[in-house]
Design an enzyme around this catalytic site. Structure first.
Site, PDB file in Angstrom:
ATOM      1  N   TYR A 137      12.114  -1.281  -3.829  1.00 34.77           N
ATOM      2  CA  TYR A 137      11.792   0.137  -3.963  1.00 34.77           C
ATOM      3  C   TYR A 137      12.991   0.877  -4.558  1.00 34.77           C
ATOM      4  O   TYR A 137      14.152   0.500  -4.334  1.00 34.77           O
ATOM      5  CB  TYR A 137      11.440   0.752  -2.610  1.00 34.77           C
ATOM      6  CG  TYR A 137      10.046   0.426  -2.133  1.00 34.77           C
ATOM      7  CD1 TYR A 137       8.974   1.245  -2.443  1.00 34.77           C
ATOM      8  CD2 TYR A 137       9.802  -0.713  -1.373  1.00 34.77           C
ATOM      9  CE1 TYR A 137       7.689   0.947  -2.009  1.00 34.77           C
ATOM     10  CE2 TYR A 137       8.525  -1.021  -0.936  1.00 34.77           C
ATOM     11  CZ  TYR A 137       7.478  -0.185  -1.253  1.00 34.77           C
ATOM     12  OH  TYR A 137       6.205  -0.482  -0.830  1.00 34.77           O
TER      13      TYR A 137
ATOM     14  N   ARG B  62      11.493   5.730   3.248  1.00 35.34           N
ATOM     15  CA  ARG B  62      11.622   7.192   3.309  1.00 35.34           C
ATOM     16  C   ARG B  62      12.414   7.623   4.539  1.00 35.34           C
ATOM     17  O   ARG B  62      13.123   8.640   4.512  1.00 35.34           O
ATOM     18  CB  ARG B  62      10.238   7.836   3.286  1.00 35.34           C
ATOM     19  CG  ARG B  62       9.556   7.737   1.919  1.00 35.34           C
ATOM     20  CD  ARG B  62       8.103   8.150   1.977  1.00 35.34           C
ATOM     21  NE  ARG B  62       7.956   9.506   2.478  1.00 35.34           N
ATOM     22  CZ  ARG B  62       6.796  10.008   2.900  1.00 35.34           C
ATOM     23  NH1 ARG B  62       5.695   9.245   2.898  1.00 35.34           N
ATOM     24  NH2 ARG B  62       6.722  11.245   3.322  1.00 35.34           N
TER      25      ARG B  62
ATOM     26  N   ARG C 174       0.851  -1.191   0.000  1.00 35.47           N
ATOM     27  CA  ARG C 174       0.000   0.000   0.000  1.00 35.47           C
ATOM     28  C   ARG C 174       0.888   1.243   0.000  1.00 35.47           C
ATOM     29  O   ARG C 174       1.433   1.617   1.047  1.00 35.47           O
ATOM     30  CB  ARG C 174      -0.919   0.000   1.223  1.00 35.47           C
ATOM     31  CG  ARG C 174      -1.891  -1.169   1.259  1.00 35.47           C
ATOM     32  CD  ARG C 174      -2.659  -1.165   2.575  1.00 35.47           C
ATOM     33  NE  ARG C 174      -3.634  -2.252   2.622  1.00 35.47           N
ATOM     34  CZ  ARG C 174      -4.397  -2.512   3.680  1.00 35.47           C
ATOM     35  NH1 ARG C 174      -4.283  -1.757   4.774  1.00 35.47           N
ATOM     36  NH2 ARG C 174      -5.255  -3.512   3.664  1.00 35.47           N
TER      37      ARG C 174
ATOM     38  N   ASP D  98       1.935   5.210  -0.156  1.00 31.44           N
ATOM     39  CA  ASP D  98       1.366   6.429   0.406  1.00 31.44           C
ATOM     40  C   ASP D  98       1.055   7.448  -0.679  1.00 31.44           C
ATOM     41  O   ASP D  98       1.457   7.301  -1.845  1.00 31.44           O
ATOM     42  CB  ASP D  98       2.345   7.053   1.404  1.00 31.44           C
ATOM     43  CG  ASP D  98       2.486   6.227   2.670  1.00 31.44           C
ATOM     44  OD1 ASP D  98       1.557   5.475   3.009  1.00 31.44           O
ATOM     45  OD2 ASP D  98       3.539   6.348   3.334  1.00 31.44           O
TER      46      ASP D  98
END
Length: 257
Positions: free
Chosen positions: A111, A202, A50, A52
């Protein structure tokens, strides 16, 4: 009901994230609405992760159940037609076993993060990179990243609203590369693990940027990790440079699509 795996690409800027939300545009909502145009019914899809608000994807994976069999190519073409003009595309589609699950069958997620280092405002890359004005020391960032590899309690790099049962995760890869492009110096991060905590990537990138800028030393990252305290984390970087790039499965469904 036949089940289909979907490889999904999207630009995250217009969306309030992946997960369906009432009265807000989301990627899941856009795909489910397109499915309802193809087979009128209420559709619920599941994704590998999921993302952001503002986060992009080049290799998100989801699955959907259909009422009748579809040629995978025809299904992807129909979805792409009904997804327009939203910046979402189905880049591959494959029929999978009824018990195959986009999230629970995944064995690794990758990622990718992009930093643009230059003083002039970004134009072509606006919304696609995190722009910083100062040059970054990539060698120091690599040394800092090495402290994060392997299995650790990543409480420091975990959002306070993370719903994961445990902060212990195994980080398989955290590579930092520098490239000089026509837009300036770009710093690329390649991050891989079976699963991630909320805001973990992040938090990594925001902390490593502080090392690259000279505000932290590489050993400061080791100390922050050992602290197991969210307040020890560096700043969490903005979402614009983050991409869900790939999800790996043992059966590699799209290789045979």
């Amino acid at each position: 009901m036949p089940r289909y795996a979907l490889k999904v690409e999207y630009h995250g800027a217009p969306f309030a994230g992946w997960q369906r939300q009432k009265d807000l545009p989301t990627v899941q909502g856009a795909i489910e609405a397109a499915l309802a145009r193809i087979e009128p019914a209420e559709h619920t899809i599941a994704a590998a992760g999921r993302t952001d608000a503002g986060v992009h994807a080049t290799g998100q994976v989801a699955h959907c159940d259909m009422a009748r069999p579809w040629n995978p190519f025809r299904l992807s073409e129909a979805l792409n037609y009904h997804l327009k003009p939203a910046p979402v595309a189905i880049t591959a589609c494959a029929e999978v076993a009824p018990d195959w699950h986009a999230r629970f069958s995944a064995r690794q997620r990758r990622y990718f993060f992009r930093i643009l280092s230059r003083r002039a405002p970004a134009t072509h890359l606006a919304g696609l990179v995190w722009q910083v004005k100062q040059p970054l020391d990539v060698t120091a960032m690599r040394a800092a990243a090495a402290h994060l590899l392997g299995q650790h309690d990543f409480t420091t790099f975990r959002s306070t609203i993370c719903q994961a049962e445990s902060p212990v995760k195994t980080l398989d890869c955290l590579e930092v590369h520098s490239r000089t492009t026509e837009y300036g110096q770009e710093i690329h991060f390649d991050v891989r693990a079976r699963s991630f905590l909320h805001n973990q990537v992040r938090s990594f990138v925001g902390t490593l940027e502080r090392v690259g800028a000279g505000s932290w030393s590489p050993d400061d990252v080791a100390d922050a990790l050992a602290a197991k305290d969210r307040s020890a984390c560096g700043p969490v970087c903005p979402p614009q440079g983050l991409y869900l790039a790939e999800v790996a499965y043992d059966d590699a469904p799209f290789l045979t699509a």
